[in-house]
Scaffold this motif. Structure first.
Motif: not given
Lengths: 406, 467
Positions: B180-201
């Motif tokens: 539930a809530g905002y689609d932060l997954t969608g926000a991270f994809v294509g954000s070129e490392g500027t929002l956080g450090i992804i550790t698993s997908v």
């Protein structure tokens, strides 16, 4: 008191939002009103800002396989425009002649063909949002591949109008398949699990695969003891023929004798099924959607039913074998009235949630029934609150409707 | 020794590299800019990554995530120094759920290794950038990578179901499209490392099609091949791939790969259709008919899986093949509506001629995603300047035709000043709101995507890539 405003264009829409923000007046964005059951209710004194006047098809060159439409355009108009050119956008929302593009996206509607075609978020290639600071903000564009700045469209889709209004959406379109067939098979006692097992082996997958129990508004004829299978095949005529043969043989092996094929009126049958997802029963129902893994959907439905055993409610359900959703329509049959009815439904929802903590209310027969919409709090709730603060600092938009009190 | 290095070493021991000779490999990607980071951290798990992020953040050091470093736009370059976090060790498949067609993978997993790991299951991972033999899923997520087959299957964002990231305070946060809530997954994809450090997908796997067919058509020139592509799409036919290579590219590719592309053609069109066996003949016939109507000189289909693979290997190796014959080259990545393809091809040809630069075209025609490749010699300052100006003009042309400045590679460092040509200040302000949520201190991959405040509005000359 509820008042409604109808800005005449997207600039005016952004101004209207800004005026509410300046005055501190709570507001919510109103499309066709078909999915108002999702989310906790807006404050009674909210101003509704309607997208009714924003209904045009803004940009459509069929040869690009893209279309740009205003947020208030209804889904029926979108479909007709596209169908005239042999195309479609599979948003699959109920009541398309009322439902708007902006509302469907804002509600994050999830249709039953998404395992084949993608979620609504996957079909959108760009948006324009009207924000409470009075600006219009674009994201994405009219091209099908785009990595240019943040994909804010994803954030607006499913935000339930808490960040701004989607006043324009651009979609990639798909060519309409030559054939669209619905197959309906009543499942005799103890045949469901075997039927589902056999369906998993089909070489040609249905684009939609549902096991329906109840929901007589969608399936008004004799149903099987174990529910009724409702599948959609789409593609070339040859593909659909082959798929049907394979389906009959798979179901036959599972002990399901009868399969009814619908070609003429197949799209109407599918539309009726979609309508059922949010249709209330005589002011006495509430509909929940639980999301899960396809492999666990039958167990999830069983767990929800079991949790409801001691409550005075009846359950219609749809098990989506490809997406993993379970749609449960809980309703109270009998003479009890308002307060008691509400208490019964609230207790039933709470029990159903014990089986599916992520369940969300999709539709309610009684508006403002006070029953909480959202299940489990997302881990990232803190970031979501911060996002809300950045877009709508004085929290005037759809206050209290979204998860975690956003 | 600086405080940040000391703290990192204390907490993470030999996962931290600080010697200049070690750091040299973290200074650059496939773009020309380079700068040594203060330190590189190669975490063994998400916990170590989280510690590195927390320490870097507390010390005010920039944090730059790094996959395989194949990006063309400088997205992995630590332009302000700081801490590079390399995902080389987070390269495993963590969970595989074939029944539900999903996998959880470390961001350092090489793209192709995922499809290889599920070989035999009837499933595959659809996004297939040409770099898929070396680029990582994490890097693909950061740039929302595409590839030839996203024409039908969609880009990386359509295949990422959820992910785990480290926020600025070093907390591990998991998000999913099903939350539930905002689609932060969608926000991270294509954000070129500027929002956080992804550790698993968490990724979606798709069922392999029952049948595929790969065909090659020869055309007199790129314009007519592009017109054929526009007409195929315009007729409502969406194959799984529609790729064009011009003569310069085909010649280079054939010299190296001998895949069987017609060498004398002005352009070749590579078509792949997929689906059920029953539809293959009719599908091929419909496309071949349109190709002939638009001047196809020949039409041939691969007769074996080996031949298909060879055609694809050559196509995906095109940039490398050019590298063998050209002193240096510069690849542009831009996108236009599909009906504008013939126009943009004509314009690119015109631009290259005016700047006296040889140009090769190898591109995802079905998506309108262009990759003009300008050949130059970096020792000649005049040619370097010409490449810079021609590249900018090509981007302008795409914007003017209703397109955009990146289809699948991202904005990175290279194109950030051009972003304000696509989006106005209101659009960019909305994007900044998202960034403020995750990175108010501007420590996650600074200098990427967004125009620098100081020179806002003016276009900084990009430095072309060395071939």
């Amino acid at each position: 008191m509820i008042s409604t405003r109808e800005p005449h264009d997207d600039r005016a829409f952004a101004r209207a939002l800004h005026e509410c923000a300046e005055a501190g007046t709570p507001a919510y964005i109103l499309g066709g009103g078909t999915l108002q059951g999702i989310g906790d209710a807006p404050l009674p004194e909210s101003v509704a800002i309607s997208t009714r006047a924003l209904s045009e098809i803004i940009a459509y060159d069929p040869r690009d396989l893209t279309i740009g439409v205003a947020g208030g355009c209804n889904l029926a108009r979108l479909s007709t425009t596209l169908a005239n050119e042999g195309q479609f956008v599979p948003l699959d929302a109920p009541q398309p002649s009322r439902a708007t593009v902006g509302g469907t996206l804002a509600a994050g509607w999830l249709g039953p063909r998404r395992a084949s075609y993608g979620r609504s978020r996957d079909l959108v290639i760009g948006t324009t949002a009207a924000l409470v600071d009075g600006t219009l903000a674009r994201a994405g564009g009219m091209v099908v591949k785009n990595v240019t700045g943040y994909d804010l469209s994803k954030v607006y889709i499913g935000s339930l109008g808490t960040l701004g209004a989607i006043v324009r959406a651009n979609f990639k379109t798909l060519p309409l398949p030559a054939a669209f067939r619905v197959a309906i098979a009543p499942l005799p006692e103890n045949s469901r699990e075997r039927a589902i097992e056999h369906l998993a082996t089909l070489e040609v997958e249905p684009t939609c695969e549902l096991v329906v129990r109840g929901f007589r508004d969608a399936l008004p004829f004799a149903q099987g003891v174990d529910g009724t299978l409702f599948v959609v095949f789409e593609g070339s005529a040859a593909l659909v023929e082959r798929a049907t043969r394979a389906l009959r043989s798979a179901l036959g092996a599972a002990g399901v004798a009868e399969t009814k094929i619908v070609d003429v009126g197949a799209r109407d049958a599918f539309a009726r099924m979609l309508d059922a997802y949010i249709a209330p029963i005589e002011g006495r129902s509430i509909t929940l959607r639980s999301l899960g893994l396809p492999s666990a959907s039958v167990e999830l439905d069983a767990a929800i039913r079991k949790a409801l055993e001691s409550h005075a409610v009846l359950v219609d359900s749809i098990i989506d074998g490809r997406c993993g959703d379970v749609i449960s329509r809980l309703f109270v049959d009998g003479a009890i009235e308002s307060a008691e009815l509400r208490a019964t439904l609230a207790a039933a929802v709470s029990a159903a949630r014990s089986a599916s903590p992520g369940a969300t209310v999709l539709a309610r027969a009684v508006p403002n029934d006070g029953i909480a919409s959202w299940g489990t709090r997302p881990i990232a709730l803190e970031a979501m609150h911060e996002l809300k603060r950045r877009f709508d600092p004085s929290s005037i938009l759809a206050r209290g409707r979204f998860v975690g009190g956003i | 020794m600086s405080a940040v290095i000391e703290r990192l070493r204390d907490a993470l021991g030999d996962s931290v590299k600080t010697e200049p000779e070690d750091l040299a490999s973290y200074a650059f990607d496939a773009y020309s800019e380079e700068r040594l980071p203060t330190a590189a951290v190669i975490p063994r798990d998400a916990r170590e990554a989280a510690i590195a992020v927390r320490i870097a953040h507390e010390c005010g050091e920039p944090i730059v995530p790094r996959g395989a470093g194949t990006g063309l736009c400088g997205g992995a370059v630590p332009t302000q120094g700081g801490i590079v976090i390399s995902f080389a060790r987070l390269n495993r498949i963590l969970e595989l759920d074939l029944r539900n067609r999903r996998a959880r993978v470390g961001p350092g997993l090489i793209n192709l290794d995922l499809s290889r790991a599920v070989t035999g299951s009837g499933l595959f991972y659809a996004p297939d950038p040409s770099s898929q033999k070396i680029s990582t899923i994490g890097g693909n997520v950061a740039t929302n990578a595409g590839g030839p087959h996203c024409l039908s299957y969609g880009t990386t964002t359509n295949h990422v179901l959820g992910l785990e990231y480290i926020d600025r305070e070093g907390r591990v946060v998991r998000v999913s499209q099903d939350d539930a809530g905002y689609d932060l997954t969608g926000a991270f994809v294509g954000s070129e490392g500027t929002l956080g450090i992804i550790t698993s997908v968490d990724v979606r796997l798709m069922r392999l099609p029952e049948a595929v067919r790969v065909c090659v058509a020869a055309f007199g020139d790129v314009e007519s091949a592009s017109e054929a592509v526009s007409a195929i799409i315009g007729a409502g036919i969406v194959p799984i791939a529609l790729e064009i290579m011009d003569k310069l590219i085909t010649t280079a590719v054939e010299a190296h790969f001998h895949a069987g592309y017609p060498k004398d053609a002005g352009a070749v069109l590579l078509v792949e259709i997929a689906g059920v066996i029953d539809d293959m003949d009719a599908g091929e016939a419909a496309i071949a008919r349109i190709a002939r109507d638009f001047g196809a000189l020949s039409w041939r289909c691969a007769s074996s899986a080996a031949e298909r693979d060879a055609l694809w290997a050559a196509r995906k190796g095109a940039a490398g093949a050019i590298g063998r014959i050209a002193p240096n080259y510069y690849i542009q990545d831009c996108c236009v509506p599909r009906t504008k393809l013939p126009q943009v091809i004509h314009a690119i040809d015109d631009i290259a001629r005016r700047y006296k630069l040889p140009v090769g075209n190898v591109f995802h025609a079905g998506d309108g995603n262009l990759h003009p490749l300008l050949i130059f010699d970096r020792r000649d300052a005049r040619q370097v300047q010409a490449v810079v100006e021609a590249g900018t003009e090509i981007l302008s042309t795409c914007i003017d035709l209703g397109g955009t400045i990146s289809g699948e590679h991202g904005i990175g460092y290279e194109k950030r000043e051009s972003l304000s040509r696509v989006f106005n200040s209101d659009d960019l302000a909305a994007m900044q709101r998202l960034r403020e949520v995750f990175d108010p201190a501007r420590l996650f991959n600074p200098d990427k995507i967004f125009p620098s405040g100081a020179s806002c509005g003016e276009v900084r000359a990009p430095l072309p890539l060395a071939g």
